[in-house]
Design a protein around this motif. Structure first.
Motif, PDB file in Angstrom:
ATOM      1  N   LYS A 125       0.792  -1.228   0.000  1.00  0.00           N
ATOM      2  CA  LYS A 125       0.000   0.000   0.000  1.00  0.00           C
ATOM      3  C   LYS A 125       0.828   1.284   0.000  1.00  0.00           C
ATOM      4  O   LYS A 125       0.479   2.245  -0.693  1.00  0.00           O
ATOM      5  CB  LYS A 125      -0.983  -0.007   1.181  1.00  0.00           C
ATOM      6  N   PRO A 126       1.938   1.377   0.765  1.00  0.00           N
ATOM      7  CA  PRO A 126       2.727   2.620   0.704  1.00  0.00           C
ATOM      8  C   PRO A 126       3.219   2.941  -0.697  1.00  0.00           C
ATOM      9  O   PRO A 126       3.207   4.100  -1.127  1.00  0.00           O
ATOM     10  CB  PRO A 126       3.891   2.342   1.660  1.00  0.00           C
ATOM     11  N   THR A 127       3.648   1.904  -1.434  1.00  0.00           N
ATOM     12  CA  THR A 127       4.101   2.128  -2.809  1.00  0.00           C
ATOM     13  C   THR A 127       2.966   2.648  -3.672  1.00  0.00           C
ATOM     14  O   THR A 127       3.148   3.553  -4.493  1.00  0.00           O
ATOM     15  CB  THR A 127       4.642   0.814  -3.399  1.00  0.00           C
ATOM     16  N   MET A 128       1.776   2.077  -3.480  1.00  0.00           N
ATOM     17  CA  MET A 128       0.614   2.518  -4.253  1.00  0.00           C
ATOM     18  C   MET A 128       0.294   3.983  -3.969  1.00  0.00           C
ATOM     19  O   MET A 128       0.039   4.764  -4.897  1.00  0.00           O
ATOM     20  CB  MET A 128      -0.595   1.644  -3.917  1.00  0.00           C
ATOM     21  N   VAL A 129       0.330   4.377  -2.712  1.00  0.00           N
ATOM     22  CA  VAL A 129       0.030   5.766  -2.348  1.00  0.00           C
ATOM     23  C   VAL A 129       1.042   6.712  -2.983  1.00  0.00           C
ATOM     24  O   VAL A 129       0.680   7.758  -3.542  1.00  0.00           O
ATOM     25  CB  VAL A 129       0.016   5.930  -0.809  1.00  0.00           C
ATOM     26  N   VAL A 130       2.316   6.349  -2.930  1.00  0.00           N
ATOM     27  CA  VAL A 130       3.353   7.193  -3.525  1.00  0.00           C
ATOM     28  C   VAL A 130       3.159   7.303  -5.031  1.00  0.00           C
ATOM     29  O   VAL A 130       3.284   8.391  -5.611  1.00  0.00           O
ATOM     30  CB  VAL A 130       4.752   6.639  -3.188  1.00  0.00           C
ATOM     31  N   GLN A 131       2.836   6.188  -5.686  1.00  0.00           N
ATOM     32  CA  GLN A 131       2.609   6.222  -7.132  1.00  0.00           C
ATOM     33  C   GLN A 131       1.451   7.135  -7.494  1.00  0.00           C
ATOM     34  O   GLN A 131       1.514   7.888  -8.466  1.00  0.00           O
ATOM     35  CB  GLN A 131       2.367   4.807  -7.659  1.00  0.00           C
ATOM     36  N   VAL A 132       0.373   7.073  -6.710  1.00  0.00           N
ATOM     37  CA  VAL A 132      -0.781   7.943  -6.966  1.00  0.00           C
ATOM     38  C   VAL A 132      -0.388   9.414  -6.836  1.00  0.00           C
ATOM     39  O   VAL A 132      -0.712  10.250  -7.696  1.00  0.00           O
ATOM     40  CB  VAL A 132      -1.941   7.610  -6.014  1.00  0.00           C
ATOM     41  N   LEU A 133       0.339   9.742  -5.783  1.00  0.00           N
ATOM     42  CA  LEU A 133       0.727  11.132  -5.555  1.00  0.00           C
ATOM     43  C   LEU A 133       1.659  11.653  -6.653  1.00  0.00           C
ATOM     44  O   LEU A 133       1.532  12.793  -7.103  1.00  0.00           O
ATOM     45  CB  LEU A 133       1.397  11.271  -4.186  1.00  0.00           C
ATOM     46  N   THR A 134       2.584  10.797  -7.094  1.00  0.00           N
ATOM     47  CA  THR A 134       3.505  11.249  -8.137  1.00  0.00           C
ATOM     48  C   THR A 134       2.800  11.438  -9.476  1.00  0.00           C
ATOM     49  O   THR A 134       3.141  12.343 -10.238  1.00  0.00           O
ATOM     50  CB  THR A 134       4.676  10.269  -8.296  1.00  0.00           C
ATOM     51  N   VAL A 135       1.807  10.586  -9.760  1.00  0.00           N
ATOM     52  CA  VAL A 135       1.050  10.755 -11.005  1.00  0.00           C
ATOM     53  C   VAL A 135       0.228  12.037 -10.964  1.00  0.00           C
ATOM     54  O   VAL A 135       0.115  12.758 -11.966  1.00  0.00           O
ATOM     55  CB  VAL A 135       0.150   9.536 -11.273  1.00  0.00           C
TER      56      VAL A 135
ATOM     57  N   ILE B 289      10.650  15.186 -12.495  1.00  0.00           N
ATOM     58  CA  ILE B 289      10.298  15.838 -11.225  1.00  0.00           C
ATOM     59  C   ILE B 289       9.400  14.933 -10.387  1.00  0.00           C
ATOM     60  O   ILE B 289       9.567  14.806  -9.164  1.00  0.00           O
ATOM     61  CB  ILE B 289       9.617  17.192 -11.494  1.00  0.00           C
ATOM     62  N   SER B 290       8.446  14.279 -11.040  1.00  0.00           N
ATOM     63  CA  SER B 290       7.505  13.422 -10.322  1.00  0.00           C
ATOM     64  C   SER B 290       8.203  12.207  -9.720  1.00  0.00           C
ATOM     65  O   SER B 290       7.917  11.817  -8.578  1.00  0.00           O
ATOM     66  CB  SER B 290       6.390  12.970 -11.268  1.00  0.00           C
ATOM     67  N   ILE B 291       9.111  11.591 -10.471  1.00  0.00           N
ATOM     68  CA  ILE B 291       9.842  10.438  -9.943  1.00  0.00           C
ATOM     69  C   ILE B 291      10.715  10.859  -8.759  1.00  0.00           C
ATOM     70  O   ILE B 291      10.798  10.148  -7.750  1.00  0.00           O
ATOM     71  CB  ILE B 291      10.693   9.803 -11.053  1.00  0.00           C
ATOM     72  N   ALA B 292      11.350  12.019  -8.864  1.00  0.00           N
ATOM     73  CA  ALA B 292      12.164  12.518  -7.757  1.00  0.00           C
ATOM     74  C   ALA B 292      11.316  12.698  -6.500  1.00  0.00           C
ATOM     75  O   ALA B 292      11.752  12.353  -5.388  1.00  0.00           O
ATOM     76  CB  ALA B 292      12.825  13.834  -8.151  1.00  0.00           C
ATOM     77  N   ALA B 293      10.105  13.219  -6.677  1.00  0.00           N
ATOM     78  CA  ALA B 293       9.205  13.385  -5.531  1.00  0.00           C
ATOM     79  C   ALA B 293       8.857  12.027  -4.922  1.00  0.00           C
ATOM     80  O   ALA B 293       8.775  11.882  -3.692  1.00  0.00           O
ATOM     81  CB  ALA B 293       7.935  14.110  -5.970  1.00  0.00           C
ATOM     82  N   GLY B 294       8.660  11.008  -5.769  1.00  0.00           N
ATOM     83  CA  GLY B 294       8.363   9.670  -5.265  1.00  0.00           C
ATOM     84  C   GLY B 294       9.500   9.097  -4.441  1.00  0.00           C
ATOM     85  O   GLY B 294       9.270   8.452  -3.406  1.00  0.00           O
ATOM     86  N   VAL B 295      10.737   9.310  -4.887  1.00  0.00           N
ATOM     87  CA  VAL B 295      11.899   8.832  -4.126  1.00  0.00           C
ATOM     88  C   VAL B 295      11.943   9.479  -2.750  1.00  0.00           C
ATOM     89  O   VAL B 295      12.186   8.815  -1.737  1.00  0.00           O
ATOM     90  CB  VAL B 295      13.202   9.116  -4.903  1.00  0.00           C
ATOM     91  N   VAL B 296      11.685  10.775  -2.700  1.00  0.00           N
ATOM     92  CA  VAL B 296      11.693  11.487  -1.414  1.00  0.00           C
ATOM     93  C   VAL B 296      10.607  10.941  -0.488  1.00  0.00           C
ATOM     94  O   VAL B 296      10.852  10.672   0.699  1.00  0.00           O
ATOM     95  CB  VAL B 296      11.508  13.002  -1.639  1.00  0.00           C
ATOM     96  N   LEU B 297       9.400  10.732  -1.028  1.00  0.00           N
ATOM     97  CA  LEU B 297       8.287  10.254  -0.198  1.00  0.00           C
ATOM     98  C   LEU B 297       8.557   8.863   0.367  1.00  0.00           C
ATOM     99  O   LEU B 297       8.309   8.605   1.557  1.00  0.00           O
ATOM    100  CB  LEU B 297       6.993  10.254  -1.015  1.00  0.00           C
TER     101      LEU B 297
END
Length: 451
Positions: A160-170, A201-209
């Motif tokens: 679930k954490p990965t899913m949440v991060v993917q949603v936010l980055t998209v 930029i979106s992938i970078a945000a995902g790495v940080v999250l």
């Protein structure tokens, strides 16, 4: 950590696959969002971004090496209740991620031009592809850190954490795409370069999250800087499982590159139609691929715990679920494929080629579902060489006749798709045959049922 050695296999598959599918679907929306805005720039822009996007298969091959090795070893460690080994594998995967990211940056900028020169239909397509890739390469390099962390979580049964991060980055990518590509609100349109920058930029945000999640919330596997020195023994274990799986994706890159080469003489509109059709196919594959993705940690934990009958049950249940999903999306592509393509392009030739591709290639879908499931089981068993062999057989059956076909006077673009159907049928048969043999070798004979 979630113990997958107890409880219903079907329940575990559904509970893990649903958030995984949601995350993968949102991840795919990265490309759909970019494609929607890039389509307004013309056929050359679409063809250029689509051809450039094929470079992702090389990066996916490398991330697959890292991700599959991480999932397999961590899931086995969890099944054995060996938290120390799970942490060592995770931290070594982070080190490998950093090295792979550096390689992608250097090699990407050196090789982008020659690759596009080889596969693109014209100079405009080449320039569009280069503009996109030059801004997207930093994001591709960061994918390794994202894969390392998400794979470690998947190995422990957490998705679930990965899913949440993917949603936010998209969502972030969706907001940035019109601003950077079309210049909404700024008046400065970067075109296809903006598509690459928005994704980076979106992938970078995902790495940080995900890094914040690991630092504050994750307890079973976590950052341990003292374990960041290279451990050759651990790398060898990871690579023995991951390299063949990465080879599968490298073959997919070759498969797609050969297809672009084979249809280049039909023009940029044909390449754009194939590019759009391929992206749509990737999107509708997501539910079945999600099931196959979670097969690895479920079967892997049970294999580590030596619960062999549950490993067999995982394959049986996942196969039924994957085939059912693929039948449903096959019906969709047989019914109105042109409506799916028309959402991204109004060019009649692009729509015609993309719809024809989806209509014919959908006959592959059930076979693809079986292939995905077999691949997940091979990962769980820690032996991915058979999956690589089946992928190589598909490429051989496809590429050799295709090179001959392109020189024939009656050559038509649909011949490419017919050949692809035949190649997938061969791969499905080989995958199932090799998996049955591997299960007999590693799991032993099934327990006999009482009379």
């Amino acid at each position: 950590m979630k113990d997958l050695t107890q409880g219903s296999i079907a329940g575990h598959l559904v509970s893990l696959a649903v958030p995984t599918a949601a995350g993968m679907l949102f991840q795919t929306l990265y490309y759909f969002v970019d494609l929607y805005f890039v389509a307004a720039l013309g056929d050359a822009a679409v063809a250029g971004v689509s051809a450039a996007g094929n470079v992702m298969f090389i990066v996916l091959a490398l991330t697959q090496v890292l991700g599959v090795g991480t999932v397999a070893l961590i899931s086995h460690a969890v099944g054995r209740k060996d938290q120390q080994d799970a942490n060592l594998v995770f931290n070594q995967s982070l080190l490998i991620a950093a090295l792979c990211g550096l390689i992608v940056i250097v090699a990407g900028y050196l090789m982008a031009g020659p690759y596009l020169q080889a596969v693109a239909a014209d100079e405009a397509t080449i320039e569009a592809g280069k503009a996109y890739l030059y801004w997207f390469f930093p994001g591709l390099a960061l994918q390794f850190a994202l894969v390392s962390m998400s794979s470690a979580l998947r190995g422990t049964g957490i998705v679930k954490p990965t899913m949440v991060v993917q949603v936010l980055t998209v969502l972030l990518n969706t907001a940035l795409a019109p601003v950077l590509i079309a210049g909404w609100g700024t008046g400065y349109a970067m075109g296809v370069a903006g598509a690459g920058l928005a994704s980076t930029i979106s992938i970078a945000a995902g790495v940080v999250l995900l890094s914040v999640y690991f630092g504050r919330l994750e307890k079973y596997v976590s950052f341990h800087p003292e374990q960041w020195q290279p451990r050759v023994a651990v790398w060898r274990r990871m690579l023995s499982v991951g390299l063949p799986a990465g080879g599968e994706f490298a073959l997919m890159f070759l498969y797609t590159a050969i297809t672009y080469w084979a249809i280049r003489d039909f023009g940029a509109a044909a390449q754009a139609g194939f590019g759009i059709g391929s992206r749509i196919m990737q999107g509708i594959f997501m539910p079945a691929m999600a099931i196959a993705f979670v097969v690895a940690p479920i079967a892997g934990q049970n294999y580590g715990a030596k619960r062999m009958e549950r490993v067999r049950e995982t394959f049986r249940v996942a196969s039924v679920q994957c085939v059912s999903v693929m039948l449903a999306v096959m019906v969709l592509c047989q019914w109105r494929p042109e409506a799916l393509v028309a959402f991204f392009s109004k060019d009649p030739e692009v729509i015609r080629v993309g719809a024809l591709f989806l209509h014919l290639i959908s006959w592959n879908f059930v076979m693809s579902g079986l292939i995905f499931t077999c691949s997940g089981l091979f990962q769980a068993l820690g032996n991915t060489v058979p999956a690589l062999l089946s992928s190589a057989s598909r490429l051989l059956v496809y590429a050799v006749p295709l090179m001959w076909l392109t020189s024939q006077p009656g050559y038509q673009i649909e011949h490419v798709w017919y050949l692809s159907i035949a190649a997938s049928a061969v791969q499905a048969v080989i995958s199932v045959t090799l998996l049955r043999k591997q299960m007999r070798l590693q799991l032993g004979l099934p327990a006999t049922q009482p009379a």
